[in-house]
Design a protein around this motif. Structure first.
Motif, mmCIF file in Angstrom:
data_model
loop_
_atom_site.group_PDB
_atom_site.id
_atom_site.type_symbol
_atom_site.label_atom_id
_atom_site.label_comp_id
_atom_site.label_asym_id
_atom_site.label_seq_id
_atom_site.Cartn_x
_atom_site.Cartn_y
_atom_site.Cartn_z
ATOM 1 N N ALA A 273 50.895 58.857 48.195
ATOM 2 C CA ALA A 273 50.267 57.684 48.796
ATOM 3 C C ALA A 273 49.252 58.072 49.858
ATOM 4 O O ALA A 273 48.205 57.431 50.002
ATOM 5 C CB ALA A 273 51.333 56.771 49.402
ATOM 6 N N ILE A 274 49.527 59.130 50.608
ATOM 7 C CA ILE A 274 48.592 59.570 51.646
ATOM 8 C C ILE A 274 47.376 60.230 51.008
ATOM 9 O O ILE A 274 46.240 60.043 51.442
ATOM 10 C CB ILE A 274 49.292 60.548 52.608
ATOM 11 N N ALA A 275 47.622 60.990 49.935
ATOM 12 C CA ALA A 275 46.533 61.726 49.298
ATOM 13 C C ALA A 275 45.516 60.823 48.621
ATOM 14 O O ALA A 275 44.374 61.230 48.402
ATOM 15 C CB ALA A 275 47.095 62.710 48.275
ATOM 16 N N ASP A 276 45.888 59.573 48.293
ATOM 17 C CA ASP A 276 44.919 58.710 47.611
ATOM 18 C C ASP A 276 43.874 58.128 48.567
ATOM 19 O O ASP A 276 42.924 57.472 48.127
ATOM 20 C CB ASP A 276 45.630 57.599 46.829
ATOM 21 N N LEU A 277 44.049 58.344 49.885
ATOM 22 C CA LEU A 277 43.068 57.971 50.918
ATOM 23 C C LEU A 277 42.890 56.461 51.093
ATOM 24 O O LEU A 277 42.015 56.041 51.842
ATOM 25 C CB LEU A 277 41.697 58.593 50.628
ATOM 26 N N SER A 278 43.706 55.649 50.434
ATOM 27 C CA SER A 278 43.544 54.199 50.567
ATOM 28 C C SER A 278 43.848 53.722 51.987
ATOM 29 O O SER A 278 43.186 52.812 52.498
ATOM 30 C CB SER A 278 44.438 53.468 49.565
ATOM 31 N N ALA A 279 44.839 54.340 52.637
ATOM 32 C CA ALA A 279 45.163 53.964 54.009
ATOM 33 C C ALA A 279 44.017 54.315 54.954
ATOM 34 O O ALA A 279 43.714 53.559 55.895
ATOM 35 C CB ALA A 279 46.448 54.653 54.460
ATOM 36 N N VAL A 280 43.360 55.438 54.703
ATOM 37 C CA VAL A 280 42.236 55.847 55.544
ATOM 38 C C VAL A 280 41.062 54.883 55.375
ATOM 39 O O VAL A 280 40.407 54.497 56.352
ATOM 40 C CB VAL A 280 41.808 57.289 55.214
ATOM 41 N N VAL A 281 40.790 54.465 54.135
ATOM 42 C CA VAL A 281 39.706 53.501 53.903
ATOM 43 C C VAL A 281 40.004 52.185 54.618
ATOM 44 O O VAL A 281 39.122 51.595 55.245
ATOM 45 C CB VAL A 281 39.503 53.273 52.392
ATOM 46 N N THR A 282 41.246 51.728 54.532
ATOM 47 C CA THR A 282 41.638 50.507 55.251
ATOM 48 C C THR A 282 41.401 50.662 56.745
ATOM 49 O O THR A 282 40.854 49.766 57.403
ATOM 50 C CB THR A 282 43.124 50.187 54.997
ATOM 51 N N ALA A 283 41.783 51.812 57.291
ATOM 52 C CA ALA A 283 41.623 52.061 58.722
ATOM 53 C C ALA A 283 40.156 52.075 59.133
ATOM 54 O O ALA A 283 39.780 51.490 60.159
ATOM 55 C CB ALA A 283 42.287 53.383 59.095
ATOM 56 N N VAL A 284 39.318 52.714 58.338
ATOM 57 C CA VAL A 284 37.898 52.812 58.685
ATOM 58 C C VAL A 284 37.235 51.437 58.622
ATOM 59 O O VAL A 284 36.475 51.061 59.515
ATOM 60 C CB VAL A 284 37.179 53.814 57.758
ATOM 61 N N LEU A 285 37.521 50.663 57.581
ATOM 62 C CA LEU A 285 36.941 49.320 57.466
ATOM 63 C C LEU A 285 37.385 48.433 58.624
ATOM 64 O O LEU A 285 36.597 47.632 59.150
ATOM 65 C CB LEU A 285 37.333 48.694 56.131
ATOM 66 N N PHE A 286 38.630 48.581 59.026
ATOM 67 C CA PHE A 286 39.111 47.817 60.178
ATOM 68 C C PHE A 286 38.406 48.261 61.452
ATOM 69 O O PHE A 286 37.936 47.435 62.241
ATOM 70 C CB PHE A 286 40.623 47.993 60.320
ATOM 71 N N ALA A 287 38.312 49.555 61.665
ATOM 72 C CA ALA A 287 37.770 50.087 62.917
ATOM 73 C C ALA A 287 36.303 49.733 63.112
ATOM 74 O O ALA A 287 35.854 49.540 64.245
ATOM 75 C CB ALA A 287 37.959 51.604 62.964
ATOM 76 N N ILE A 288 35.530 49.661 62.036
ATOM 77 C CA ILE A 288 34.113 49.328 62.185
ATOM 78 C C ILE A 288 33.885 47.820 62.231
ATOM 79 O O ILE A 288 32.759 47.365 62.451
ATOM 80 C CB ILE A 288 33.256 49.950 61.067
ATOM 81 N N SER A 289 34.955 47.046 62.035
ATOM 82 C CA SER A 289 34.844 45.590 62.108
ATOM 83 C C SER A 289 35.220 45.042 63.477
ATOM 84 O O SER A 289 34.877 43.899 63.801
ATOM 85 C CB SER A 289 35.741 44.938 61.043
ATOM 86 N N VAL A 290 35.928 45.828 64.269
ATOM 87 C CA VAL A 290 36.389 45.372 65.582
ATOM 88 C C VAL A 290 35.498 45.954 66.674
ATOM 89 O O VAL A 290 34.765 46.915 66.435
ATOM 90 C CB VAL A 290 37.861 45.778 65.814
ATOM 91 N N PRO A 291 35.523 45.383 67.876
ATOM 92 C CA PRO A 291 34.696 45.912 68.972
ATOM 93 C C PRO A 291 34.997 47.383 69.266
ATOM 94 O O PRO A 291 36.148 47.825 69.161
ATOM 95 C CB PRO A 291 35.077 45.025 70.156
ATOM 96 N N PRO A 292 33.995 48.167 69.637
ATOM 97 C CA PRO A 292 34.188 49.611 69.872
ATOM 98 C C PRO A 292 35.103 49.948 71.038
ATOM 99 O O PRO A 292 35.540 51.096 71.142
ATOM 100 C CB PRO A 292 32.761 50.116 70.141
ATOM 101 N N ILE A 293 35.374 49.000 71.919
ATOM 102 C CA ILE A 293 36.255 49.280 73.053
ATOM 103 C C ILE A 293 37.557 48.485 72.948
ATOM 104 O O ILE A 293 38.190 48.173 73.958
ATOM 105 C CB ILE A 293 35.552 48.978 74.396
ATOM 106 N N LEU A 294 37.970 48.182 71.726
ATOM 107 C CA LEU A 294 39.237 47.475 71.534
ATOM 108 C C LEU A 294 40.389 48.315 72.074
ATOM 109 O O LEU A 294 40.471 49.519 71.811
ATOM 110 C CB LEU A 294 39.459 47.208 70.044
ATOM 111 N N PRO A 295 41.305 47.738 72.866
ATOM 112 C CA PRO A 295 42.444 48.506 73.382
ATOM 113 C C PRO A 295 43.243 49.164 72.257
ATOM 114 O O PRO A 295 43.414 48.588 71.179
ATOM 115 C CB PRO A 295 43.279 47.442 74.108
#
Length: 346
Positions: free
Chosen positions: A72-94
């Motif tokens: 599950a980790i090797a398929d990188l789906s969790a990383v893609v979810t994390a990146v899409l979330f991180a670039i959608s929220v403010p850069p200084i989110l707690p």
């Protein structure tokens, strides 16, 4: 002479999940670099934190089920979810909000339904909406683009703000943050200002907000890369952006002083990011060709409706989640006719 006999499949798989996810991550790089340029190092910190939390959450859930987390980790789906979330929220989110978001996305939205391929909603957008509804002030606290900012936050200053909320000495939140172009447009139109008056602000560029239009352009480049590599098809991005553009053009043509120029809707906010990277999620989008066109067009129309008359200035996340619910029904009614059924007798 010995004969080698092998069972099917005889053709090597080329569309492996990890390969597709890696291509998506590569396509996101130009837009991410542009966001770091205009909004500082906080974005990179958010990506690293979100990816760490997402992978840890996925490992924990899968281990609790008594299975190895490596596939599950090797398929990188969790990383893609994390990146899409991180670039959608403010850069200084707690940091703790990023943690909450990733727990919600991975544990509740993805793994609770069975993991990769079974989640009915886009995990990154579900987490975004969860935090936006729960913490609206923090989720709209965007940094001022570098060319307009009074102070450029260093990596260390950004890290301190994210970890403990400490601003550099002598600075206030007003000095480092500002409204997004969509927020600014919505607020000033509500105060009955005309488009000519609104565009006098230094926040505006040629099509959208300064900085934002460049970011959208680089995400567009990444989206075209995905089309070229055939990771996605044109149906959802083209129908989504066309629908949004048609709605914006119609109302702008009727009253140009109370509705922004159509290109504003494409190059401000997350329209292009959503069209190429979010709405095209193969798990939660439609699968039939006609269904994908209806799916994308419906998202584009909803984005315009919510941006213009709804309670939130940007609407990609809400629109995608609403159409995620409708995707199975759309697929059901747009299935191609089976050969030999329903035709006229000769």
């Amino acid at each position: 002479m010995k004969t080698f006999i092998a069972s099917s499949p005889h053709v090597a798989r080329v569309n492996r999940v990890d390969s597709i996810m890696l291509q998506v991550l590569l396509a996101l790089v130009p837009g991410i670099l542009a966001m770091i340029w205009f909004f500082g190092w906080g974005l990179l910190i958010n990506i690293l934190l979100a990816a760490t939390f997402a992978v840890a959450a996925e490992c924990t859930v899968i281990l609790a089920r008594g299975r190895s987390p490596l596939p599950a980790i090797a398929d990188l789906s969790a990383v893609v979810t994390a990146v899409l979330f991180a670039i959608s929220v403010p850069p200084i989110l707690p940091w703790w909000m990023t943690l909450l978001g990733m727990l919600f996305a991975i544990v509740l939205v993805k793994q609770l339904y069975g993991g990769m391929g079974y989640n009915p909603f886009n995990p990154a957008m579900a987490a975004y909406v969860f935090l936006l509804v729960s913490y609206p002030v923090a989720m709209t606290n965007w940094l001022t683009p570098t060319m307009l900012a009074e102070h450029h936050l260093s990596f260390t200053e950004s890290l301190r703000i994210i970890l403990d909320g400490s601003l550099p000495q002598g600075l206030s939140w007003d000095a480092v943050t500002s409204a997004t172009p969509l927020d600014e447009m919505r607020g000033k139109l509500d105060r009955d200002l005309t488009m000519d008056e609104i565009r006098q602000s230094p926040l505006w560029g040629a099509f959208g907000g300064r900085g934002w239009e460049w970011i959208a352009g680089w995400f567009l480049l990444g989206g075209l890369y995905l089309l070229w590599k055939r990771i996605i098809t044109w149906h959802i991005p083209a129908s989504l952006l066309s629908s949004l553009l048609v709605c914006a053009t119609l109302f702008w043509a009727i009253e140009p002083q109370t509705h922004p120029f159509p290109a504003f809707h494409l190059f401000s906010g997350a329209a292009i990011l959503g069209a190429f990277f979010i709405a095209t999620d193969p798990v939660t989008a439609c699968t039939t060709t006609r269904g994908q066109i209806i799916f994308g067009a419906s998202i584009g129309a909803l984005v315009y409706v919510i941006r213009t008359w709804g309670g939130y200035p940007d609407a990609i996340a809400f629109s995608v989640l609403l159409l995620n619910i409708a995707a199975p029904m759309i697929d059901h009614y747009t299935q191609p006719r089976v050969f030999g059924h329903g035709g006229k007798r000769g």
